[in-house]
Design an enzyme around this catalytic site. Sequence first.
Site, mmCIF file in Angstrom:
data_model
loop_
_atom_site.group_PDB
_atom_site.id
_atom_site.type_symbol
_atom_site.label_atom_id
_atom_site.label_comp_id
_atom_site.label_asym_id
_atom_site.label_seq_id
_atom_site.Cartn_x
_atom_site.Cartn_y
_atom_site.Cartn_z
ATOM 1 N N SER A 1 0.851 -1.196 0.000
ATOM 2 C CA SER A 1 0.000 0.000 0.000
ATOM 3 C C SER A 1 0.880 1.237 0.000
ATOM 4 O O SER A 1 1.997 1.210 0.520
ATOM 5 C CB SER A 1 -0.895 0.015 1.246
ATOM 6 O OG SER A 1 -1.540 1.265 1.405
ATOM 7 N N TYR B 1 -1.800 -0.909 10.003
ATOM 8 C CA TYR B 1 -1.937 -1.302 8.600
ATOM 9 C C TYR B 1 -0.693 -0.905 7.805
ATOM 10 O O TYR B 1 -0.105 -1.715 7.085
ATOM 11 C CB TYR B 1 -3.172 -0.630 7.998
ATOM 12 C CG TYR B 1 -3.376 -0.906 6.523
ATOM 13 C CD1 TYR B 1 -3.823 -2.145 6.089
ATOM 14 C CD2 TYR B 1 -3.118 0.085 5.567
ATOM 15 C CE1 TYR B 1 -4.019 -2.401 4.743
ATOM 16 C CE2 TYR B 1 -3.315 -0.166 4.222
ATOM 17 C CZ TYR B 1 -3.763 -1.409 3.808
ATOM 18 O OH TYR B 1 -3.954 -1.658 2.473
ATOM 19 N N ALA B 2 -0.260 0.339 7.968
ATOM 20 C CA ALA B 2 0.911 0.832 7.242
ATOM 21 C C ALA B 2 2.163 0.037 7.612
ATOM 22 O O ALA B 2 2.967 -0.331 6.749
ATOM 23 C CB ALA B 2 1.124 2.317 7.517
ATOM 24 N N ALA B 3 2.319 -0.247 8.892
ATOM 25 C CA ALA B 3 3.498 -0.985 9.350
ATOM 26 C C ALA B 3 3.508 -2.407 8.802
ATOM 27 O O ALA B 3 4.558 -2.923 8.398
ATOM 28 C CB ALA B 3 3.540 -1.008 10.876
ATOM 29 N N SER B 4 2.346 -3.050 8.775
ATOM 30 C CA SER B 4 2.276 -4.423 8.262
ATOM 31 C C SER B 4 2.576 -4.465 6.765
ATOM 32 O O SER B 4 3.242 -5.384 6.281
ATOM 33 C CB SER B 4 0.898 -5.030 8.543
ATOM 34 O OG SER B 4 -0.125 -4.387 7.806
ATOM 35 N N LYS B 5 2.104 -3.462 6.050
ATOM 36 C CA LYS B 5 2.357 -3.412 4.608
ATOM 37 C C LYS B 5 3.801 -3.000 4.313
ATOM 38 O O LYS B 5 4.368 -3.397 3.283
ATOM 39 C CB LYS B 5 1.378 -2.444 3.944
ATOM 40 C CG LYS B 5 -0.069 -2.930 3.940
ATOM 41 C CD LYS B 5 -0.239 -4.193 3.121
ATOM 42 C CE LYS B 5 -1.701 -4.576 2.943
ATOM 43 N NZ LYS B 5 -1.874 -5.754 2.068
ATOM 44 N N ILE C 1 -8.232 2.895 -3.808
ATOM 45 C CA ILE C 1 -8.919 2.085 -4.809
ATOM 46 C C ILE C 1 -10.364 1.861 -4.381
ATOM 47 O O ILE C 1 -10.669 1.709 -3.193
ATOM 48 C CB ILE C 1 -8.203 0.724 -4.986
ATOM 49 C CG1 ILE C 1 -6.697 0.933 -5.226
ATOM 50 C CG2 ILE C 1 -8.829 -0.058 -6.136
ATOM 51 C CD1 ILE C 1 -6.351 1.772 -6.437
#
Length: 247
Positions: free
Chosen positions: A143, A156-160, A189
Amino acid sequence: MILKGKTTVITGCVQGIGRATMDIFAQNGSNIFACSQYETEEFVSHVKELSEENQVEIIPVYFDLMDELSIKQAAREIQKVKKTIDILVNVAGMTIDSFFQMVTMDQMKTVFQVNFFSQILFSQYIVKIMLRSGLGSIINISSISAIDGNPGQLVYAASKAALIAATKTMSTELASKGIRVNAIAPGVINTAMTAIIPSEVIDKLMSKSNLKRLGMPEEVANAILYLASDLSSYVTGQVVRVDGGIG
């Protein structure tokens, strides 16, 4: 038909980017293991119709990314079919949005399990099958949040971001085995995940976009198609942004 004769494993096929990728890959001649967490009547019907229309084999595989045993059993199910696996597309993911000071340990564990740990575990199993032919392409879906950051999306950002780091490392380790590994970093999206984002947040993001609109799942799927195919035979270890020019 740039994937004619190829076999692809795709996760997250029920909706969004995973669904669009399954459709476009079938239209381009690939046989598919269509992975999902659960079975629905609509999904089964769509898979049957897609398979018949494009004269490809599509095999649904159901498993839970929160359950390591379920992941292992799914990989065994794919292995038992005894097909060469040419492409793996790790699409399935989730988010729990929360500001930094409000994030709980349980939230972090859940998001990382689905977005990172399960992706690596499943990839390990599928790569074992790929190694038999000495060729393959893996595409991980990250992402732009992993690159740019985004308020309220710490976990979320860290996992991606972890998935991007894994992509680069995997690409160096697997290159000698004939396997390329790349990542796609989608922007905003038009999917079910985006639908829960407040409209004012979407408007702010769109104001930073050169194209001034949401992206469509098919537009991400087309980029995945490029990385999966022989058109990108000299591309590995890369993160391709598909974001409409968000600055």
